[in-house]
Every structure is written in C-alpha cells, then in structure tokens.
Design an enzyme around this catalytic site. Structure first.
Site, PDB file in Angstrom:
ATOM      1  N   MET A 343       0.847  -1.180   0.000  1.00 15.37           N
ATOM      2  CA  MET A 343       0.000   0.000   0.000  1.00 15.37           C
ATOM      3  C   MET A 343       0.886   1.235   0.000  1.00 15.37           C
ATOM      4  SD  MET A 343      -3.183   0.986  -0.096  1.00 15.37           S
ATOM      5  CE  MET A 343      -4.106  -0.454   0.440  1.00 15.37           C
ATOM      6  N   GLY A 344       0.830   1.998  -1.083  1.00  5.56           N
ATOM      7  CA  GLY A 344       1.606   3.225  -1.181  1.00  5.56           C
ATOM      8  C   GLY A 344       0.784   4.420  -0.749  1.00  5.56           C
ATOM      9  N   CYS A 345       1.360   5.604  -0.856  1.00  3.43           N
ATOM     10  CA  CYS A 345       0.651   6.812  -0.416  1.00  3.43           C
ATOM     11  C   CYS A 345      -0.520   7.148  -1.328  1.00  3.43           C
ATOM     12  CB  CYS A 345       1.613   7.990  -0.323  1.00  3.43           C
ATOM     13  SG  CYS A 345       2.359   8.454  -1.883  1.00  3.43           S
ATOM     14  N   THR A 346      -0.530   6.615  -2.543  1.00  3.96           N
ATOM     15  CA  THR A 346      -1.642   6.882  -3.461  1.00  3.96           C
ATOM     16  C   THR A 346      -2.596   5.695  -3.577  1.00  3.96           C
ATOM     17  OG1 THR A 346      -0.359   6.120  -5.379  1.00  3.96           O
ATOM     18  CG2 THR A 346      -0.242   8.466  -4.827  1.00  3.96           C
ATOM     19  N   GLY A 347      -2.351   4.637  -2.782  1.00  2.00           N
ATOM     20  CA  GLY A 347      -3.246   3.492  -2.819  1.00  2.00           C
ATOM     21  C   GLY A 347      -2.508   2.177  -2.996  1.00  2.00           C
TER      22      GLY A 347
END
Length: 371
Positions: A343-347
């Site tokens: 899970m990254g900062c954009t999803g």
C-alpha cells in the site's frame, strides 16, 4: 394596507419589471418551493434562507402543512413551482444528488458526485454513473466543459478504467489532473481542498460526509454555513428538480440551494440530462456497466498458484483496485514473476523487482488490472 406600503409595493414591482425587461427574464423567473420541516435551527432560519434567496434574485415560496412532501409534489406537478428544496426525500434507486461546495484552497465551486441517494446498487457502477450525473449538474449550472476527477477511495481505479473506456467510445469527458507532483485522474485529499476538478466523483456515502465537512467545518459541525447544499436528484428519466439540504443547513445554504435550483431550471437540466445520457449510451455506457458487474475469473480459480522464488522487490506498479490486489499478485506468480502486494501513499501497489517491472506491467495490463 397603508399608502406608504402600497407605494413601496408598486415601486418594487416596477423595478422588477424594468430589470426583467432589460434582461429578458421578466415573467420567466422560476419559483422555488422550500419545504418547511425538520430544520434543527427552526422556522425562522428557513425564512431567513428564503429572504437571502430573494435577495439573490430567486422567487421562493414556503411550503407548510402536515404532509409537506405531498404538497411539494403536487405543486411541482401542477407547475406552480419549478423546483423544490427539502431536508430529505426518498429518491428511487438510480437517482443520486450532486452537491455543490466552496473549496477552501481556492474559493471555487466544486460538484460532489454524489451526496445522497444511490445511482446504482453496485459501487463502481454507481461511481461511473455519478460522473455523468455530475457533468449534467455542472453543465446545467453554467459550467459548459467541466473537468472530472475521481476521489482516491475504494473503486477509484476501476472507475478510472471505465470512464477512460467511455471517453474512448466517444463520450466527451474532460479529465482533471491532480495538483500533486505525480498527477493523474485519481484525486488526493489535497485536490478536494484545492478544487482540482470541477466534478469530484465518489460514492454517495463518502460524498455525504464530504458535504458536511465542507459546509460546516468552520462552525464545529452544528451549522452548515457555506455552499449550495446536497444538490438535485439526477437520474435517467427523472424529471422533478428536488434539492436536498440538511436539518443542520443554515440560511446561507438554503439560499444557495434555491439559487442552484433556479439555475437548473433556467438552463434546462432535463434537456441537458437527456443529451448527456444519449451521448454516454452511444459511447457504450450500458456495455461498460455490464462488464463491471460481470463476475471476474480469479487467478486462484482451480489449483492454487505457488509463488516463484522470492526476490528483492523495490519497483512499484500502482493503479490496481484494492479488491483486485491479491488476484493481480497471483496473476504474476502464474507467469513466473515474483510479486508482493503493498500500500503506497496513493493506494494499493504491486511490488516487483526492477528487472521484472516492464514485464509485470504488460501482464497486468493484458489481464485488465491496470490501464
């Protein structure tokens, strides 16, 4: 009536006539009914909202009685009022409201698609429809070519793929670009505050929450002070202009809702809606929605897929729906590519080795996990 009051009434009438003749609107001002029920701030707040709406050039009438919704519907059916503002209303499935707020970052208007009701029982299908509904509301409020962004919530990536496909089919969508450095159609929280898109697409529960935050964030939540309310119910074949406000909505929001309704009447929201729905269907909307609801074949169907030998994964592939994340990983495993979910900062993201990034992206695009 006193002589002074009579003279004032005559003077106001002539001023209205003069203004109307000059603008070409005399006799054409829509009448907006305000259903007087349920306000947490009392009847006086509704009256103040009506007064503020009148000051903005709207004609209003207060609807009172035991069954205000029945009376409201009768007045709409007879054409005695052309739009209505109410605290709540049981819209049928397929109809959702498009709210309108003032964004704090730039002070510009932004349409929240949607805020109440539901355009479809399937979440992603609803968000795709909400995009079309939002475009209709924006165009009918004087924004001829609104930009469209998708809030970064569950279903955003599937919605993005569906809307891109709709655009490729010929439906003219002007996609917004995130103000963040990495850009894209999917909007971050910053973009909602900035108003990076004219129309911000989301599910109606999220939109309802956003509406409350935007309209009452500066008052502590008990009084909705800014914006135009939760908007009109829009849906294919749905004709009445019924605007939703909240029991917590104050006079400025009630006045804004009346103004919003008057704009929809003047611009001909029904005509605009019919044209937009026709264009969307011509571009393949029904087929796209049918595909979204079709059951997907999981990579795990049949025999379990074993993971290839573990590798160091430092490369990322974004743009995958969270509900498809594990299937996407297994789809890569089935092709001999080691991958992990993350899970990254954009999803959601798929993590792979730098060496396998290009190959993995091609596989995921072929399987329909990314665009």
């Amino acid at each position: 009536m006193s002589e002074a009051k009579t003279k004032r009434l005559i003077a106001e009438t002539f001023l209205e006539m003069a203004s109307g003749l000059e603008s070409g609107e005399y006799g054409k001002k829509p009448v907006i009914g305000i259903a007087a029920e349920g306000s947490e701030h009392g009847r006086e707040e509704l009256l103040e909202g009506a007064r503020q709406a009148e000051a903005r050039g709207c004609r209003t009438v207060l609807i009172e009685g035991e069954d205000v919704h029945k009376r409201m519907e009768e007045l709409l059916a007879k054409g005695e009022i052309q739009g209505a503002v109410t605290m709540h209303y049981p819209f049928p499935i397929g109809v959702a409201t498009i709210g309108k707020v003032v964004t704090p970052g730039r002070g510009k208007a932004m349409y929240l698609a949607a805020t109440t009701g539901t355009s479809d029982t399937d979440r992603v299908s609803a968000m795709v429809k909400n995009a079309v509904y939002g475009i209709i509301a924006a165009k009918a409020s004087g924004t001829p070519e609104p930009t469209v962004g998708i809030a970064n919530i569950d279903g955003a990536r599937q919605t993005e793929k569906a809307l891109l496909k709709l655009a490729e089919g010929g439906y003219p969508i002007r996609f917004a670009e995130s103000a963040r450095a990495d850009g894209g159609i999917v909007m971050r929280g910053n973009d909602l505050l900035l108003g990076s898109a004219d129309v911000m697409v989301m599910d109606s529960l999220t939109g309802n929450l956003m509406m409350k935050m935007f309209s009452s964030g500066s008052t502590g939540g008990s009084y909705e002070a800014t914006g135009w309310g939760y908007g009109p119910g829009i849906g294919q074949g749905y004709e009445p202009i019924i605007m939703i406000v909240s029991r917590a909505s104050g006079a400025p929001v009630i006045a804004g809702a009346c103004e919003y309704a008057a704009q929809l009447v003047k611009q001909g929201v029904g005509r605009i809606a019919a044209a937009e729905f026709a264009a969307a269907e011509k571009a393949g909307l029904k087929e796209i929605l049918k595909e979204l609801k079709a059951p997907k074949e999981s990579a795990a169907a049949g025999a379990p897929v074993a993971a290839p030998p573990k590798e160091v994964v430092t490369a990322q592939i974004p743009g995958i729906e969270v509900t498809d994340l594990e299937d996407a990983v297994e789809a890569l495993w089935a092709q001999g590519v080691y991958a992990e979910s993350g899970m990254g900062c954009t999803g959601p993201i798929v993590l792979i080795s730098e060496a396998n990034k290009e190959k993995a992206a091609a596989i995921l695009e072929e399987k329909g996990y990314i665009k």
